[in-house]
Design an enzyme around this catalytic site. Structure first.
Site, short mmCIF file in Angstrom:
data_model
loop_
_atom_site.label_atom_id
_atom_site.label_comp_id
_atom_site.label_asym_id
_atom_site.label_seq_id
_atom_site.Cartn_x
_atom_site.Cartn_y
_atom_site.Cartn_z
N ASN A 106 0.84 -1.19 0.00
CA ASN A 106 0.00 0.00 0.00
C ASN A 106 0.88 1.25 0.00
O ASN A 106 1.93 1.25 0.63
CB ASN A 106 -0.87 -0.01 1.27
CG ASN A 106 -1.84 1.15 1.35
OD1 ASN A 106 -2.30 1.65 0.32
ND2 ASN A 106 -2.15 1.59 2.55
N HIS A 108 1.06 5.31 1.04
CA HIS A 108 0.38 6.19 2.00
C HIS A 108 1.06 7.56 2.03
O HIS A 108 2.28 7.63 2.08
CB HIS A 108 0.40 5.55 3.40
CG HIS A 108 -0.38 6.34 4.40
ND1 HIS A 108 -1.76 6.37 4.39
CD2 HIS A 108 0.02 7.17 5.39
CE1 HIS A 108 -2.17 7.18 5.36
NE2 HIS A 108 -1.11 7.66 5.98
N SER A 135 5.06 6.84 2.36
CA SER A 135 5.50 5.50 2.76
C SER A 135 4.91 4.46 1.83
O SER A 135 3.81 4.63 1.29
CB SER A 135 5.03 5.17 4.18
OG SER A 135 5.41 6.16 5.10
N ASP A 144 -2.86 0.84 8.07
CA ASP A 144 -1.53 1.36 7.70
C ASP A 144 -0.46 0.99 8.73
O ASP A 144 0.44 1.79 9.03
CB ASP A 144 -1.57 2.89 7.50
CG ASP A 144 -2.54 3.28 6.39
OD1 ASP A 144 -2.59 2.57 5.39
OD2 ASP A 144 -3.25 4.29 6.54
C1 GAR Z 1 -2.36 8.80 -2.76
O1 GAR Z 1 -1.69 9.88 -2.16
C2 GAR Z 1 -2.43 7.62 -1.80
O2 GAR Z 1 -1.29 7.46 -1.03
C3 GAR Z 1 -3.58 7.99 -0.95
O3 GAR Z 1 -4.53 8.47 -1.86
C4 GAR Z 1 -3.85 9.11 -2.94
C5 GAR Z 1 -4.38 8.58 -4.24
O4 GAR Z 1 -4.00 9.38 -5.29
N1 GAR Z 1 -4.03 6.86 -0.19
C6 GAR Z 1 -4.42 6.95 1.07
O5 GAR Z 1 -4.50 7.98 1.69
C7 GAR Z 1 -4.78 5.62 1.70
N2 GAR Z 1 -4.86 5.74 3.12
P1 GAR Z 1 -4.13 8.88 -6.80
O6 GAR Z 1 -5.51 8.23 -6.94
O7 GAR Z 1 -4.00 10.11 -7.62
O8 GAR Z 1 -3.01 7.91 -7.04
#
Ligand code: GAR
Length: 199
Positions: A106, A108, A135, A144
């Site tokens: 994952n 984060h 991360s 997480d």
């Molecule tokens: C990313 O920053 C990812 O790390 C986060 O959502 C965003 C997705 O962006 N995920 C979380 O916060 C999970 N807890 P994207 O759809 O443009 O790749």
């Protein structure tokens, strides 16, 4: 060649970066399917590359476990070596984690274990943190809380809002993700060993 499934909920900018990286003949992984828990804008990136998509709407299932079982069943058709959660905004049910562990990672937008959960960027700002980060972790049953595979600090600027900060974190996340998937594919990074040593 490592085969990868990517799960998203939103824009899929990290997915796009991984697709772009995997288009290079020298990159040792290929994305074989992209899945989502809702109609995600990021499906457009998969379609641009001719990658199949699977939609398993969370809201159509009575329980998280049932949703996870269906998602797992559809993923198995593509036999991915690795599942990447890239902006999937759902906690996976324990049965699904057990089915794929430790081959599930994952990304984060925070320097874990700081600021876990769905609002990592907002929470860092609310806490007045001077720095946050990005991360990549192995998924376990917690929020997480799995073993950390890679992470990097990102400074918080005094005038940052959640959008500007997230936009500065995302390029770091993309770079870490592309590198972690590459290292898993080459065998440089052993997910089973990373999970065992975290126990
Ligand atoms: C990313 O920053 C990812 O790390 C986060 O959502 C965003 C997705 O962006 N995920 C979380 O916060 C999970 N807890 P994207 O759809 O443009 O790749």
């Amino acid at each position: 060649m490592l085969t990868v499934a990517v799960l998203i909920s939103g824009a899929g900018s990290n997915l796009r970066a991984l697709l772009d990286a995997a288009a290079d003949d020298d990159y040792p992984a290929r994305i074989v399917v992209v899945g989502a828990d809702r109609e995600a804008d990021g499906f457009a990136h998969a379609e641009a590359y001719g990658i199949p998509t699977i939609l398993v709407p969370f809201r159509e299932f009575e329980t998280r476990e049932e949703w996870g079982e269906e998602l797992s069943a559809q993923l198995r058709v593509w036999q991915p070596d690795l599942v990447v959660l890239s902006g999937l905004m759902r906690l996976l049910p324990p049965g699904m984690v057990a089915a794929w562990a430790p081959r599930i990672i994952n990304t984060h937008p925070a320097y874990l274990p700081e600021f876990p959960g769905a609002h990592g960027v907002r929470d860092a700002l609310a806490a007045g943190a001077g720095q946050t980060g990005a991360s990549v972790i192995v998924v376990d049953d917690g929020v997480d809380s799995g073993p950390i595979l890679a992470q990097e600090r990102v400074p918080v600027r005094p005038d940052d809002d959640a959008h500007t900060l997230h936009e500065r974190i995302k390029p770091v996340e993309r770079r870490l993700l592309i590198d972690v998937v590459r290292r898993i594919a080459t065998g440089e990074l052993d997910l089973a060993a990373a999970s065992d040593s975290a126990r």
